[in-house]
Design a protein around this motif. Structure first.
Motif, short mmCIF file in Angstrom:
data_model
loop_
_atom_site.label_atom_id
_atom_site.label_comp_id
_atom_site.label_asym_id
_atom_site.label_seq_id
_atom_site.Cartn_x
_atom_site.Cartn_y
_atom_site.Cartn_z
N ASP A 1 4.39 13.44 8.44
CA ASP A 1 3.30 13.83 9.34
C ASP A 1 2.60 12.56 9.85
N PRO A 2 3.05 12.07 11.02
CA PRO A 2 2.49 10.80 11.50
C PRO A 2 0.99 10.87 11.74
N LYS A 3 0.50 12.03 12.16
CA LYS A 3 -0.93 12.17 12.44
C LYS A 3 -1.77 12.04 11.17
N ALA A 4 -1.36 12.78 10.14
CA ALA A 4 -2.10 12.73 8.87
C ALA A 4 -2.00 11.34 8.25
N THR A 5 -0.83 10.72 8.37
CA THR A 5 -0.64 9.38 7.83
C THR A 5 -1.56 8.40 8.55
N LYS A 6 -1.63 8.55 9.86
CA LYS A 6 -2.47 7.66 10.66
C LYS A 6 -3.94 7.80 10.27
N VAL A 7 -4.40 9.01 10.13
CA VAL A 7 -5.80 9.25 9.76
C VAL A 7 -6.10 8.62 8.40
N ARG A 8 -5.21 8.87 7.44
CA ARG A 8 -5.46 8.36 6.09
C ARG A 8 -5.38 6.83 6.03
N TYR B 1 0.86 -1.19 0.00
CA TYR B 1 0.00 0.00 0.00
C TYR B 1 0.89 1.23 0.00
N ALA B 2 0.31 2.37 -0.30
CA ALA B 2 1.04 3.64 -0.21
C ALA B 2 0.04 4.77 -0.18
N THR B 3 0.44 5.87 0.44
CA THR B 3 -0.43 7.04 0.48
C THR B 3 0.40 8.32 0.43
N GLU B 4 -0.06 9.29 -0.35
CA GLU B 4 0.62 10.60 -0.40
C GLU B 4 0.66 11.24 0.99
N ALA B 5 -0.32 10.92 1.83
CA ALA B 5 -0.37 11.50 3.18
C ALA B 5 0.89 11.15 3.98
N GLY B 6 1.52 10.03 3.63
CA GLY B 6 2.73 9.63 4.34
C GLY B 6 4.01 10.12 3.67
#
Ligand code: YNC
Ligand code: MG
Length: 401
Positions: free
Chosen positions: A328-335, A317-322
């Protein structure tokens, strides 16, 4: 004691415990010094064979051997049941070699098997042409006769002849010496069935109805722009995944052919689906996220009511939020929680009983919130013929989680 493993080019327990070491190959050899023939088996009626898995009948033989004799849990309640489609997927990726599908026949019947597939791997800063060794199995009646070392030496010889000197493999058992150790986590989707087969316990003071409610998931996914991955997404997914994997210390390096093979559902040759991959496409038609899971059933060994447990295994998996700088651990966690919540909904829709994940990558950010619980199995990762510093399971090299 490790009578066999102590003779192999692998790290020893206690090595690189205190101070960092220089990473690299342990033993350097030349192809011209590698024997061109296998060591004789030395047992009447037993022969080395190269399996041709493009032949339905030979694929079936490997399937049957694994189906009866492959990995079980400690209590022998479940045994992996790799389908012929998943074997085609796992054993014939881009660059696969027939010579790396090795069997031993006793008379007409296949009684042992080991395999390797090529993998370009990156260990911290270094890119290595290696192989991944998997599906080692010896018929139950031939156990504890030192056949495993014979299989391992033969697959090593066949890799070496192709100029491959490093390999990666995993095991539930401890050998010298794990590069990393992960734990399995399980998220019930069909709690009632998992309880009936003895996989999920009923916690003290709980009731089945409560457990069933606890693990219920919505019918519909909630991430805007989520859809099945298609052929046209391969390039975008490859680049997103490459940037994401760059955050980690031990990863494969996928070409677009690899991404297409490992992630795109081609609905198997035999018709049953192996891989489920989803992308998120934003309003500007950019792929911002993706996740994937594969299907691996386990036979339930002794149960009147159920024959198999259908498990989804979280894959890449992958996300731009990470990928923001700084991380940004918080944004990554939310996403990630939003994405995995949707993955659970889709897995439930496709009739999976349980969703499994390991304590690696950024999984620590969602396991608890998504109601995964730790299993009792550990998975150790090994790198053959390579000296390296330990890799923390589930720890990002820059951002300790
Ligand atoms: C294992 N899983 O320690 P020592 S995973 C590695 N991985 O050697 P015998 C293993 N080594 O301790 P049996 C191992 N399991 O004396 C055992 N060993 O040094 C070692 N199970 O051999 C063990 N599949 O023949 C000991 O044991 C020696 O008859 C004992 O056979 C073992 O696929 C086995 O769990 C596992 O079918 C085949 O029990 C058998 O018991 C069985 O007396 C059920 O062997 C299925 C099962 C294993 C799944 C897997 C990854 C395999 C990786 C192998 C290592 C590859 C190294 C890289 C090579 C390429 C290099 C290049 C380039
Ligand atoms: Mg043996």
């Amino acid at each position: 004691s490790y009578k066999f493993w102590s003779t192999q080019p692998v790290m020893k327990f206690g090595e690189s415990q205190d101070k960092p070491i220089e990473e690299g190959p342990l033993k350097v050899q030349k192809i011209e010094d590698i024997p061109t023939e296998p060591a004789p088996l030395g047992v009447q009626g037993f022969d080395w064979v190269t399996m041709d898995l493009t032949q339905e009948s030979q694929l079936k033989e490997v399937y049957e051997l694994l189906n009866g004799h492959y990995v079980e849990d400690d209590e022998a309640m479940f045994r992996f049941k790799y389908s012929t489609s998943i074997l085609q997927w796992a054993l014939m990726p881009p660059g696969w070699k027939k010579e790396w599908h090795v069997g031993i026949r006793g008379g007409k019947s296949l009684c042992a098997f080991i395999s390797a597939v090529p993998v370009q791997m990156r260990i911290r800063g270094k890119s290595i042409k290696g192989s991944e060794v998997n599906f080692m199995v010896v018929h139950k009646k031939l156990r504890n006769k030192r056949l495993a070392p014979v299989l391992i030496k033969e697959i090593t010889r066949r890799c070496n002849l192709e100029g491959v000197w490093q390999a990666i493999h995993t095991a539930g058992i401890v050998l010298p010496k794990p590069a990393s150790t992960c734990r399995y986590y399980h998220r019930a989707l069909n709690w009632q069935k998992l309880w009936e087969v003895g996989f999920s316990p009923l916690p003290p003071n709980s009731k089945p109805a409560y457990q069933i409610r606890k693990y219920a998931v919505p019918d519909q996914t909630s991430t805007r722009g989520l859809r099945e991955m298609q052929l046209k997404d391969v390039g975008a997914v490859q680049s997103l995944l490459k940037r994401y994997l760059d955050k980690f210390e031990l990863t494969p390096e996928f070409t677009s052919e690899d991404v297409e093979h490992w992630l795109l559902n081609k609905n198997g040759k035999t018709g049953d689906q192996v891989i489920w991959s989803y992308v998120v496409e934003d309003a500007n038609k950019q792929i911002t996220d993706f996740f994937s899971f594969y299907c691996l059933e386990s036979s339930v060994i002794n149960n009147q009511k159920h024959q198999v447990v259908r498990a989804a295994y979280l894959f890449y998996y992958a996300t731009e939020a990470g990928l923001t700088a700084p991380f940004d651990p918080k944004a990554t966690k939310v996403r990630l929680n939003a994405l995995i919540a949707d993955a659970l909904i889709l897995a439930k829709r496709y009739k999976f009983d349980v969703f499994n994940a390991l304590s690696l990558m950024h999984n620590g950010l969602f396991l608890e919130q998504q109601k995964f619980g730790p299993g009792d199995g550990q998975l150790h990762y090994y790198v053959f013929n390579y000296r390296l510093n330990p890799i923390a399971g589930g720890v990002d090299k820059k951002n300790r989680l």
